[in-house]
Design an enzyme around this catalytic site. Structure first.
Site, PDB file in Angstrom:
ATOM      1  N   LYS A 102       0.820  -1.223   0.000  1.00 42.04           N
ATOM      2  CA  LYS A 102       0.000   0.000   0.000  1.00 42.04           C
ATOM      3  C   LYS A 102       0.846   1.262   0.000  1.00 42.04           C
ATOM      4  O   LYS A 102       0.429   2.282  -0.543  1.00 42.04           O
ATOM      5  CB  LYS A 102      -0.978  -0.005   1.172  1.00 42.04           C
ATOM      6  CG  LYS A 102      -2.023  -1.097   1.017  1.00 42.04           C
ATOM      7  CD  LYS A 102      -3.282  -0.839   1.797  1.00 42.04           C
ATOM      8  CE  LYS A 102      -4.309  -1.885   1.384  1.00 42.04           C
ATOM      9  NZ  LYS A 102      -5.556  -1.809   2.089  1.00 42.04           N
TER      10      LYS A 102
ATOM     11  N   LYS B 150      -4.135 -10.404  -6.051  1.00 46.27           N
ATOM     12  CA  LYS B 150      -5.319 -10.620  -5.221  1.00 46.27           C
ATOM     13  C   LYS B 150      -6.507  -9.788  -5.694  1.00 46.27           C
ATOM     14  O   LYS B 150      -6.329  -8.637  -6.084  1.00 46.27           O
ATOM     15  CB  LYS B 150      -4.926 -10.202  -3.790  1.00 46.27           C
ATOM     16  CG  LYS B 150      -5.919 -10.507  -2.725  1.00 46.27           C
ATOM     17  CD  LYS B 150      -5.458  -9.975  -1.365  1.00 46.27           C
ATOM     18  CE  LYS B 150      -5.906  -8.546  -1.126  1.00 46.27           C
ATOM     19  NZ  LYS B 150      -6.223  -8.205   0.254  1.00 46.27           N
TER      20      LYS B 150
ATOM     21  N   LYS C 161     -10.418  -4.473  -3.287  1.00 42.53           N
ATOM     22  CA  LYS C 161     -11.354  -3.348  -3.422  1.00 42.53           C
ATOM     23  C   LYS C 161     -10.692  -2.167  -4.107  1.00 42.53           C
ATOM     24  O   LYS C 161     -11.342  -1.391  -4.790  1.00 42.53           O
ATOM     25  CB  LYS C 161     -11.767  -2.836  -2.030  1.00 42.53           C
ATOM     26  CG  LYS C 161     -12.497  -3.808  -1.168  1.00 42.53           C
ATOM     27  CD  LYS C 161     -13.081  -3.032   0.010  1.00 42.53           C
ATOM     28  CE  LYS C 161     -13.278  -3.898   1.223  1.00 42.53           C
ATOM     29  NZ  LYS C 161     -12.175  -3.804   2.191  1.00 42.53           N
TER      30      LYS C 161
HETATM   31  N1  AQP Z   1      -8.916 -11.620  -2.507  1.00 43.10           N
HETATM   32  C1  AQP Z   1      -9.235 -12.099  -1.328  1.00 43.10           C
HETATM   33  N2  AQP Z   1      -9.398 -13.432  -1.146  1.00 43.10           N
HETATM   34  C2  AQP Z   1      -9.747 -13.940   0.058  1.00 43.10           C
HETATM   35  N3  AQP Z   1      -9.965 -13.151   1.157  1.00 43.10           N
HETATM   36  C3  AQP Z   1      -9.828 -11.817   1.018  1.00 43.10           C
HETATM   37  N4  AQP Z   1      -9.970 -10.780   1.879  1.00 43.10           N
HETATM   38  C4  AQP Z   1      -9.721  -9.625   1.228  1.00 43.10           C
HETATM   39  N5  AQP Z   1      -9.397  -9.871  -0.053  1.00 43.10           N
HETATM   40  C5  AQP Z   1      -9.455 -11.220  -0.225  1.00 43.10           C
HETATM   41  C6  AQP Z   1     -10.375 -10.920   3.281  1.00 43.10           C
HETATM   42  O1  AQP Z   1     -11.480 -10.068   3.499  1.00 43.10           O
HETATM   43  C7  AQP Z   1     -11.444  -9.597   4.842  1.00 43.10           C
HETATM   44  C8  AQP Z   1     -11.690  -8.108   4.898  1.00 43.10           C
HETATM   45  O2  AQP Z   1     -10.695  -7.406   4.280  1.00 43.10           O
HETATM   46  P1  AQP Z   1     -10.560  -5.841   4.536  1.00 43.10           P
HETATM   47  O3  AQP Z   1     -11.838  -5.141   4.398  1.00 43.10           O
HETATM   48  O4  AQP Z   1      -9.789  -5.605   5.767  1.00 43.10           O
HETATM   49  O5  AQP Z   1      -9.730  -5.354   3.358  1.00 43.10           O
HETATM   50  P2  AQP Z   1      -8.543  -5.923   2.644  1.00 43.10           P
HETATM   51  O6  AQP Z   1      -8.017  -7.204   3.141  1.00 43.10           O
HETATM   52  O7  AQP Z   1      -7.552  -4.837   2.600  1.00 43.10           O
HETATM   53  O8  AQP Z   1      -9.336  -6.188   1.331  1.00 43.10           O
HETATM   54  P3  AQP Z   1      -9.066  -5.624  -0.046  1.00 43.10           P
HETATM   55  O9  AQP Z   1     -10.198  -5.929  -0.910  1.00 43.10           O
HETATM   56  O10 AQP Z   1      -7.725  -6.081  -0.480  1.00 43.10           O
HETATM   57  O11 AQP Z   1      -9.095  -4.080   0.188  1.00 43.10           O
HETATM   58  P4  AQP Z   1      -8.025  -3.041  -0.234  1.00 43.10           P
HETATM   59  O12 AQP Z   1      -7.916  -3.136  -1.722  1.00 43.10           O
HETATM   60  O13 AQP Z   1      -8.615  -1.743   0.249  1.00 43.10           O
HETATM   61  O14 AQP Z   1      -6.765  -3.440   0.461  1.00 43.10           O
HETATM   62  C9  AQP Z   1     -10.124 -10.038   5.435  1.00 43.10           C
HETATM   63  O15 AQP Z   1     -10.357 -11.165   6.257  1.00 43.10           O
HETATM   64  C10 AQP Z   1      -9.316 -10.421   4.239  1.00 43.10           C
HETATM   65  O16 AQP Z   1      -8.409 -11.453   4.545  1.00 43.10           O
END
Ligand code: AQP
Length: 335
Positions: free
Chosen positions: A114, A197, A200
């Site tokens: 990030k 991955k 979002k």
């Molecule tokens: N691609 C993924 N596959 C499986 N699990 C996933 N998680 C996120 N992406 C995947 C799981 O979702 C939960 C919540 O995640 P979060 O809201 O804390 O955000 P994150 O992990 O930062 O999700 P993103 O989509 O990757 O957001 P951005 O792009 O903003 O960083 C967690 O349990 C995570 O493991």
């Protein structure tokens, strides 16, 4: 305290996607009916570690709560609350910051991803994100945390912080929290690139299926998902070196609640022109009812606010005695 307690959360940043659902939320729903006391928070303090829109934060928090409930979490059984409504999270984070080495935080891959190339300009909030996450978990002495694979490293740090506290101040005070990385889809990959991955914050909306996408959009995204020209193989090993094919098979397995081997037993040897429509049908069948429930729930924001406020009351009642004990153990003045 009950023997087994679960705490997990998601950030109110953008829309939740299929990775969040299959990697975490779907498992939470199953776990609430097992032998665990569950708490689910919307981690809004984490969401502000990257640039965000202040006018949308409160509504995004309601939307995540609505997604939890629409997916099947019962708020009467499992408190759902905004992290910021329980100030003890932030205070415990500060106390933990005094027990966390910068070198460990520098090794966190999420921070590296990030912060990008210019890590000197990254904020302290982003850098210390895993310390806040440790506070989220240990404030409730959670024994288990269901997460996707991407969070494993942060969970390891939580265990180290608990061990440091226990060694420095009071043996056995915090548990060694276990990560629960469950199901077939522990890491759902982008529909545009099977080596990154599903996320979002990825620029292309075509890379993910959002929980709010309508049926046509889901079908279009799966039709356009990157693949290779070969038909599906009969075994998992035959998908080695074919990350996009493996990802679609994994998504199918997780949605259908079967193993990848079972998916290949059914579709092995078939071209993507057969497999993709079947996957699209399954995704629509699973996600559409959830999207409908989310829309209904969001039409009554006052009810969601009531659920969040009640969840926050319950969370505070659990958190405050733990923080009081921590302050006492660390030797702070108590009037
Ligand atoms: N691609 C993924 N596959 C499986 N699990 C996933 N998680 C996120 N992406 C995947 C799981 O979702 C939960 C919540 O995640 P979060 O809201 O804390 O955000 P994150 O992990 O930062 O999700 P993103 O989509 O990757 O957001 P951005 O792009 O903003 O960083 C967690 O349990 C995570 O493991």
């Amino acid at each position: 305290m009950t023997a087994k307690r679960i705490l997990s959360g998601m950030q109110p940043t953008n829309q939740l996607h299929l990775g969040n659902y299959l990697g975490a939320l779907k498992n939470w729903v199953a776990l609430q009916d097992q032998d665990y006391e569950c708490l689910f928070c919307v981690v809004d303090l984490h969401a502000i570690t990257m640039p965000y829109d202040r006018d949308k934060l409160a509504q995004a928090t309601r939307e995540i709560a609505a997604a939890y409930i629409a997916a099947g979490i019962d708020p009467a059984k499992c408190p759902i609350f905004p992290q910021s409504a329980v100030p003890a999270h932030s205070e415990l984070m500060w106390l933990f910051a005094t027990m966390t080495q910068m070198g460990k935080l520098e090794r966190m891959t999420q921070f590296k991803d990030k912060a990008g190339k210019n890590k000197e300009r990254a904020g302290l909030g982003l850098f210390s994100y895993p310390v806040l996450m440790a506070a989220d978990i240990l404030l409730y002495k959670a024994t288990h945390v269901p997460v996707g694979e991407d969070q494993k490293q942060h969970l390891e740090l939580t265990r180290e912080i608990a061990a440091t506290f226990n060694a420095r101040y009071q043996a056995g005070f915090f548990p060694q929290t276990e990560p629960m990385i469950l199901g077939e889809a522990t890491r759902v990959m982008s529909l545009r690139d099977g080596t990154s991955k599903m996320s979002k914050s990825a620029e292309s909306d075509m890379s993910r299926i959002n929980l709010t996408d309508d049926a046509d959009t889901i079908v279009r995204k799966i039709r356009k998902a990157k693949t290779d020209p070969a038909p599906l193989g009969e075994t998992i090993e035959s998908l080695q070196g074919r990350p996009e094919a493996l990802n679609l098979v994994t998504i199918y397995a997780a949605l259908a609640g079967v193993s990848r081997a079972e998916v290949l037993a059914q579709f092995g040897g078939q071209p993507f022109s057969v497999f993709k429509p079947a996957l699209a049908d399954l995704a629509v069948e699973t996600l559409s009812p959830m999207t409908g429930r989310m829309t209904d729930l969001l039409s009554d924001p006052a009810e969601i606010d009531r659920i969040l406020a009640s969840g926050a009351d319950k969370a505070r009642a659990l958190a405050e005695p733990v923080l009081r004990d921590v302050r006492e153990i660390m030797g702070f003045w108590r009037g």
